[in-house]
Write an enzyme that holds these catalytic residues in place. Sequence first.
Site, short mmCIF file in Angstrom:
data_model
loop_
_atom_site.label_atom_id
_atom_site.label_comp_id
_atom_site.label_asym_id
_atom_site.label_seq_id
_atom_site.Cartn_x
_atom_site.Cartn_y
_atom_site.Cartn_z
N SER A 1 0.84 -1.19 0.00
CA SER A 1 0.00 0.00 0.00
C SER A 1 0.88 1.24 0.00
CB SER A 1 -0.89 0.01 1.25
OG SER A 1 -0.08 0.29 2.38
N LYS A 2 0.22 2.38 0.11
CA LYS A 2 0.96 3.66 0.08
C LYS A 2 2.02 3.72 1.18
CE LYS A 2 -2.38 6.75 -2.01
NZ LYS A 2 -3.75 6.48 -1.59
N ARG A 3 1.78 3.01 2.27
CA ARG A 3 2.75 3.02 3.36
C ARG A 3 4.13 2.56 2.88
NH1 ARG A 3 2.09 -0.85 6.85
NH2 ARG A 3 0.56 -1.86 5.52
#
Length: 491
Positions: A250-252
């Site tokens: 994910s964006k993390r």
Amino acid sequence: MIHDFTSGIVRVRFAPSPTGHLHVGALRTALFNWLFARHHEGAFVLRIEDTDVVRSSEEMSRTILEALRWVGLDWDEGPVYQSQRFELYREAARVLVDKGLAYYCFCTPEEIEKRRQETQARGEHWKYDRHCLNLPEKTKKELKEQGRRAAIRFLVPDGLTEFNDLIHGQIKVENRNLEDFVLLRGDSFPTYHLSVVVDDIDTKITYVIRGDDHISNTPKQILLYQAFGAPVPRFAHLPLILGPDRKKLSKRHGDTSVLSFRDKGYLPLAFFNFIAQLSWSPGSEEKIYTIEEMVQKFSLDRVSKGSPVFDLKKLEWLNSRLINEMPVGELIVDLRPWLKKYGLWSEELVKSQKGWLEKVINLVRSRSRTLMDLSEMIAPFISDQVDYEPGAVEKYLLKPELDWLLPALRKDFQALEKFEAQEIEKILRDRAEQAGVKAAVLIHALRVLVVGRAVSPGLFEVLELIGKEKVLARIAKLSEARKVINKTEEG
Ligand code: GLU
């Protein structure tokens, strides 16, 4: 009815929702569909699932197409925009109502919520309670007159729904665990299940290859194919991609949009290899496969069930390897937009100076992991402006003896007839010896003056390629270079 798969007709589709950028997970789905279609000489259909008019945007659709093109994908049909086909979906839902396979539902979300809470308070499992299934005509009429707008729900039949997933094997669901899902909302917008099945039937899709997150949708969609009397395609669900911490990517884990990798200087073919090899291996050898090789080798049998881990180091490795291995002429094509971006491009570079540019690239490419690195390394060869690294200046340009040594060396260079690596080296070493200093003092200082940094490929080759005139001009800029340090101290 099922497709006659022995006929070998392969028609697949990639169906992104333009509610965000195309990210790596979606690109893998696109690549697998495309490789499968090309391997079987089938058709690859592109469909933009923009039924969510609030969250979808034309701008996103455009960047999705741009990302697909950048990686090298083309499509045989489409893009089909679902937002242009609402009437088709509405009509399809009405057909199911007429056949008695779907029904109007007047329940408001509040009414449903209330009944859900009551059911759950009794400790029972909630699914839509078919409140509207057998509403008398009179009641329906009254509700309509009150201004209630009906949704259309699918009437889930009794029984068992089964399919043989090409990656996960047999999957079974008891229909009683499925709720009568909505096909058309009260505002007459179709739900995903309806539009996807209507379009897959309409475009005669024979294989649906998509992410694991859709597995739970598949039984519902199979029931819809059956309700429409249409052949059911085969399904292959691709495993979830994980970040290095083994959590869902994910964006993390950083920017995962495809175009961000273009903008960081990755080559499309390296990126294609990297993404295609998340879940699939074309062979045992660690190498960069051409697109033709991947098309030829692609098979769903070799797609693994386990979740792949997104490892940027592998991408970097593939990219630097490709930068080093590809024919220099092809590399120039990929480099062109970068040189333009840095203001380094001119037509001469690919005309009269082509041979020279190739030599420069060959000299620096082994040190570049990305096209960005490569352009930065090429910059001092083309541009007259040198960006001095303060650290390098501090380390190598402050020695007082350079004040007389460098002008002397500059004179030596000026007198050189052939400004070639060997000659340059010889004269520099002679000068150092005469002055009683280590040659390294001059080498380091020259490097910083000429390329701005403390590291570069072999200095003498660099000097030869940059050329006498420019080298002489840069040596003369010693005091200017030294100012960088005061500037940074002030700043
Ligand atoms: N639009 C869906 C998505 O972006 C894909 C639908 C499908 O492949 O069935 O996840």
